[in-house]
Design a protein around this motif. Sequence first.
Motif, PDB file in Angstrom:
ATOM      1  N   ALA A 192      96.735  17.401  61.729  1.00  0.00           N
ATOM      2  CA  ALA A 192      95.866  18.562  61.894  1.00  0.00           C
ATOM      3  C   ALA A 192      94.480  18.293  61.323  1.00  0.00           C
ATOM      4  CB  ALA A 192      96.494  19.782  61.223  1.00  0.00           C
ATOM      5  N   THR A 193      94.435  17.670  60.155  1.00  0.00           N
ATOM      6  CA  THR A 193      93.150  17.354  59.515  1.00  0.00           C
ATOM      7  C   THR A 193      92.367  16.350  60.344  1.00  0.00           C
ATOM      8  OG1 THR A 193      94.055  17.789  57.315  1.00  0.00           O
ATOM      9  CG2 THR A 193      92.074  16.416  57.437  1.00  0.00           C
ATOM     10  N   LEU A 194      93.045  15.313  60.803  1.00  0.00           N
ATOM     11  CA  LEU A 194      92.377  14.284  61.589  1.00  0.00           C
ATOM     12  C   LEU A 194      91.864  14.847  62.910  1.00  0.00           C
ATOM     13  CD1 LEU A 194      91.523  11.365  61.941  1.00  0.00           C
ATOM     14  CD2 LEU A 194      93.858  10.810  62.686  1.00  0.00           C
ATOM     15  N   ALA A 195      92.648  15.700  63.542  1.00  0.00           N
ATOM     16  CA  ALA A 195      92.210  16.317  64.797  1.00  0.00           C
ATOM     17  C   ALA A 195      90.945  17.135  64.589  1.00  0.00           C
ATOM     18  CB  ALA A 195      93.321  17.180  65.376  1.00  0.00           C
ATOM     19  N   ALA A 196      90.894  17.857  63.473  1.00  0.00           N
ATOM     20  CA  ALA A 196      89.704  18.660  63.173  1.00  0.00           C
ATOM     21  C   ALA A 196      88.481  17.766  62.941  1.00  0.00           C
ATOM     22  CB  ALA A 196      89.967  19.538  61.952  1.00  0.00           C
ATOM     23  N   GLU A 197      88.717  16.600  62.349  1.00  0.00           N
ATOM     24  CA  GLU A 197      87.610  15.676  62.081  1.00  0.00           C
ATOM     25  C   GLU A 197      87.032  15.091  63.365  1.00  0.00           C
ATOM     26  OE1 GLU A 197      88.962  12.609  59.520  1.00  0.00           O
ATOM     27  OE2 GLU A 197      89.226  13.904  57.770  1.00  0.00           O
ATOM     28  N   ILE A 198      87.885  14.791  64.325  1.00  0.00           N
ATOM     29  CA  ILE A 198      87.424  14.028  65.492  1.00  0.00           C
ATOM     30  C   ILE A 198      87.239  14.871  66.749  1.00  0.00           C
ATOM     31  CG2 ILE A 198      88.610  11.988  64.583  1.00  0.00           C
ATOM     32  CD1 ILE A 198      90.603  12.273  66.912  1.00  0.00           C
ATOM     33  N   LYS A 199      87.504  16.159  66.700  1.00  0.00           N
ATOM     34  CA  LYS A 199      87.521  16.967  67.920  1.00  0.00           C
ATOM     35  C   LYS A 199      86.192  16.951  68.679  1.00  0.00           C
ATOM     36  CE  LYS A 199      86.497  21.387  65.585  1.00  0.00           C
ATOM     37  NZ  LYS A 199      85.231  21.677  66.312  1.00  0.00           N
ATOM     38  N   ASP A 200      85.090  16.746  67.966  1.00  0.00           N
ATOM     39  CA  ASP A 200      83.782  16.743  68.629  1.00  0.00           C
ATOM     40  C   ASP A 200      83.189  15.346  68.788  1.00  0.00           C
ATOM     41  OD1 ASP A 200      83.715  19.557  68.885  1.00  0.00           O
ATOM     42  OD2 ASP A 200      83.104  19.730  66.783  1.00  0.00           O
ATOM     43  N   GLU A 201      83.921  14.321  68.346  1.00  0.00           N
ATOM     44  CA  GLU A 201      83.430  12.953  68.494  1.00  0.00           C
ATOM     45  C   GLU A 201      83.706  12.448  69.902  1.00  0.00           C
ATOM     46  OE1 GLU A 201      85.025  10.556  65.356  1.00  0.00           O
ATOM     47  OE2 GLU A 201      83.919  11.626  63.798  1.00  0.00           O
ATOM     48  N   ARG A 202      82.752  11.745  70.472  1.00  0.00           N
ATOM     49  CA  ARG A 202      82.840  11.364  71.879  1.00  0.00           C
ATOM     50  C   ARG A 202      83.106   9.882  72.104  1.00  0.00           C
ATOM     51  NH1 ARG A 202      84.547  14.686  74.702  1.00  0.00           N
ATOM     52  NH2 ARG A 202      83.624  13.752  76.540  1.00  0.00           N
ATOM     53  N   TYR A 203      83.271   9.128  71.007  1.00  0.00           N
ATOM     54  CA  TYR A 203      83.456   7.682  71.182  1.00  0.00           C
ATOM     55  C   TYR A 203      84.222   7.122  69.980  1.00  0.00           C
ATOM     56  CZ  TYR A 203      82.316   2.696  71.515  1.00  0.00           C
ATOM     57  OH  TYR A 203      82.391   1.330  71.577  1.00  0.00           O
TER      58      TYR A 203
END
Length: 337
Positions: A192-203
Amino acid sequence: MLNFDADRFVKIETGAVAIAGEVRALVKKLLGEGVDRLYFMGTGGVQLLTHPAIELAGHRSRFPVAGAYPAEVVIDPPAALDKNSLVVIPSLSGTTKESLALLAFLKGRGVRTLSLTGHQDSPLAQGADHNFSNFAEDDTSSEMFYLQTLLIVLAIMAERGEFKNYDATAAELQKLPGLLVEAKAAFEGKAATLAAEIKDERYHIFTGAGSVWPEAYYYGMCILEEMQWIRTRPVHAADFFHGTLELVEPGLSVFVFKGEDAARPLAERVEAFAKRFTDKVRVLDAASVALPGISAETRRLISPVILATLLERLSAHLEVLRNHPLTTRRYYKKVEY
C-alpha cells in the motif's frame, strides 16, 4: 487484504502443484518414446514465465531445453524441431491466436505438444496431445505457470538422474499456496505504501538477474505497461552497467529484484550503485519472505514465484489509487494487429 480472496488463491495454486505426480509419469513415458528435446513456446508475457525453468535446465541439466516465440516459429522454425521434440505451450485462456497457429503448425510436422491452460474447454487444451488445465485468472496465473513449468523441468532432470529430490520438493511445494497467502498478508502494508509512492510516476527501470530477471521483465511489460500504461525499462542486471547506468539520476525510480540463486550478487551490485545516485531504489527480495517448512534448496527454485505473489499486492493497490483497473486496455480486442 485489498481485493483478494485467499480461498480462491489457495485453490488455484494448490491445483497448480497438484500435477506433480502426473507430470513425472508423463515425462517418463515421453522420454521412453524417444523425446530428446524440450521447447517452451508461449505468446507474450506467459513466455517470460517459462524462462526460469529454461535457465534452470541450462545450468543443471544436459537435456536440451529452449524457448521460442510461436509467431516466429511458424515462419522460421528451429532446426532441431522435429518428431522427437516436446513443445510445451502455456496459455491462460487457451485461445491465444498465435499459439493456436503454432499448434496447427506443430501438428503438421508431427511434433508432440503439451498445453498448460486455465480452461479445460479451450481449443488449445482440447487440441494438444497432452494437457494440464487448472482454472486461473490473471492475478493468479504467474505463480501457476512458474510452478508448472518448474515441475516439468524437474521431472525431466529426475528421470535422467540429475535431480534426486523430486518427490521431496513436490511435497514441499504442496505447502506453498498457504504460505504465499501469509507472505501477501505480511507485505500488504508495504504494498500500500509503495503504491502510494509510485502512483504518479511515469517511468521505472526494472532489473534483476537469474531466476527473477523474467519477473522484472514481466512486471514492467505486462503489468505496468499493458495494464497501467506506465513506461518501463526492463534491463538484466548483467547489462545494467553497459548502458542503462547512464540514465540513473536523482529522482529516477529503479526497481531491483533479488532472488536466492547464484545470480543474486549481480542485483546487489546494481542496488549498491543506484543508491548512490537516486533516492528511489525499490528493492524486492525473495530472501526476506518467511516460508516456514520450505528448504533452502526449494527456495532457490521459487524466487520468481515469491516475488510474483508480492507484486500482485502492489498491483491491487496501484489500480485503485490510479483509478485504472488492471483490465482496462486501449487496443486489446479493439484494434486488429
